[in-house]
Write a protein that holds these residues in place. Structure first.
Motif, PDB file in Angstrom:
ATOM      1  N   SER A 127     -42.406  52.395 -26.350  1.00 48.39           N
ATOM      2  CA  SER A 127     -41.083  51.837 -26.626  1.00 48.39           C
ATOM      3  C   SER A 127     -41.177  50.503 -27.350  1.00 48.39           C
ATOM      4  CB  SER A 127     -40.262  51.708 -25.346  1.00 48.39           C
ATOM      5  OG  SER A 127     -40.856  50.805 -24.454  1.00 48.39           O
ATOM      6  N   ARG A 128     -42.154  49.706 -27.020  1.00 45.91           N
ATOM      7  CA  ARG A 128     -42.342  48.446 -27.761  1.00 45.91           C
ATOM      8  C   ARG A 128     -42.741  48.728 -29.201  1.00 45.91           C
ATOM      9  NH1 ARG A 128     -45.109  44.070 -23.646  1.00 45.91           N
ATOM     10  NH2 ARG A 128     -43.294  43.922 -22.293  1.00 45.91           N
ATOM     11  N   TRP A 129     -43.638  49.690 -29.395  1.00 44.68           N
ATOM     12  CA  TRP A 129     -44.062  50.046 -30.737  1.00 44.68           C
ATOM     13  C   TRP A 129     -42.887  50.608 -31.539  1.00 44.68           C
ATOM     14  CZ3 TRP A 129     -44.118  54.632 -33.469  1.00 44.68           C
ATOM     15  CH2 TRP A 129     -44.866  54.640 -34.630  1.00 44.68           C
ATOM     16  N   ALA A 130     -42.107  51.527 -30.930  1.00 38.57           N
ATOM     17  CA  ALA A 130     -40.990  52.161 -31.625  1.00 38.57           C
ATOM     18  C   ALA A 130     -39.858  51.174 -31.903  1.00 38.57           C
ATOM     19  CB  ALA A 130     -40.465  53.343 -30.812  1.00 38.57           C
ATOM     20  N   ALA A 131     -39.646  50.198 -31.019  1.00 38.29           N
ATOM     21  CA  ALA A 131     -38.584  49.208 -31.231  1.00 38.29           C
ATOM     22  C   ALA A 131     -38.850  48.384 -32.490  1.00 38.29           C
ATOM     23  CB  ALA A 131     -38.459  48.298 -30.019  1.00 38.29           C
ATOM     24  N   ARG A 132     -40.111  48.114 -32.739  1.00 40.64           N
ATOM     25  CA  ARG A 132     -40.457  47.359 -33.950  1.00 40.64           C
ATOM     26  C   ARG A 132     -40.300  48.219 -35.204  1.00 40.64           C
ATOM     27  NH1 ARG A 132     -44.597  45.738 -30.420  1.00 40.64           N
ATOM     28  NH2 ARG A 132     -46.113  47.084 -31.461  1.00 40.64           N
ATOM     29  N   ARG A 133     -40.302  49.534 -35.043  1.00 41.18           N
ATOM     30  CA  ARG A 133     -40.245  50.447 -36.193  1.00 41.18           C
ATOM     31  C   ARG A 133     -39.049  51.396 -36.115  1.00 41.18           C
ATOM     32  NH1 ARG A 133     -45.051  49.230 -34.430  1.00 41.18           N
ATOM     33  NH2 ARG A 133     -46.787  48.829 -35.836  1.00 41.18           N
ATOM     34  N   ARG A 134     -37.997  51.014 -35.407  1.00 39.63           N
ATOM     35  CA  ARG A 134     -36.889  51.928 -35.131  1.00 39.63           C
ATOM     36  C   ARG A 134     -36.167  52.430 -36.376  1.00 39.63           C
ATOM     37  NH1 ARG A 134     -34.958  47.421 -32.335  1.00 39.63           N
ATOM     38  NH2 ARG A 134     -33.706  46.093 -33.667  1.00 39.63           N
ATOM     39  N   GLU A 135     -36.259  51.721 -37.470  1.00 37.72           N
ATOM     40  CA  GLU A 135     -35.589  52.160 -38.698  1.00 37.72           C
ATOM     41  C   GLU A 135     -36.465  53.064 -39.557  1.00 37.72           C
ATOM     42  OE1 GLU A 135     -32.401  51.755 -39.160  1.00 37.72           O
ATOM     43  OE2 GLU A 135     -32.359  50.673 -37.262  1.00 37.72           O
ATOM     44  N   SER A 136     -37.700  53.259 -39.177  1.00 37.80           N
ATOM     45  CA  SER A 136     -38.575  54.098 -40.006  1.00 37.80           C
ATOM     46  C   SER A 136     -38.172  55.563 -39.858  1.00 37.80           C
ATOM     47  CB  SER A 136     -40.040  53.904 -39.622  1.00 37.80           C
ATOM     48  OG  SER A 136     -40.339  54.600 -38.447  1.00 37.80           O
TER      49      SER A 136
END
Length: 159
Positions: A77-86
């Motif tokens: 979730s931390r990784w995805a939050a930084r890349r949520r627009e990808s």
């Protein structure tokens, strides 16, 4: 993917069908208690662990279920939050919806199957399942009311 409840069908296969550590009724009761109790529904693993091996079983199932999944979800979730627009993260999240629904349907069937197979309970079980599906699709009623309906029907001898 979908939370602990989506693993219930595999847990049922392992603890009931393969090893016979608990009965279908105990397994279903563990899930019903956890769903009705306040707090996360993952607590059903603690009840299953308790039924299988007492306090040690309860602790083993909670730690074994909670620790790995919590650490994984935290990291992802931390990784995805930084890349949520990808595009990749959005596509992955969208693709998980059908998988989650399938796992929930499998869990629902595992819980309902003993009642559907019993000739004297089949009609009531199928009717209750139909009402539940219709209400969940057509309204925003809290699922706890459907759990209460199922409990009332069961208490009155309907299933």
């Amino acid at each position: 993917i979908g939370g602990a409840i989506t693993t219930a069908s595999d847990m049922q296969r392992y603890v009931v069908a393969e090893h016979g550590w608990i009965t279908d009724a105990q397994f279903t009761s563990a899930i019903a208690i956890a769903q009705a109790a306040p707090g996360p529904n993952v607590l059903f693993v603690a009840v299953i662990g308790w039924n299988v091996a007492g306090v040690a079983g309860m602790l083993a199932t909670l730690v074994g279920t909670m620790l790995p999944s919590t650490l994984l979800v935290l990291a992802v979730s931390r990784w995805a939050a930084r890349r949520r627009e990808s595009l990749a993260v959005r596509a992955f999240a969208t693709g998980m919806a059908p998988l989650t629904l399938g796992l929930l349907a499998a869990t629902g069937w595992v819980l309902a199957e003993p009642f559907v197979r019993a000739p004297d309970r089949r009609i009531g079980a199928l009717a209750l399942m139909g009402v539940t599906i219709a209400v969940m699709l057509k309204t925003r009623l809290s699922p706890i009311w459907l759990v209460a309906l199922g409990a009332a029907v069961g208490a009155l001898g309907g299933i």
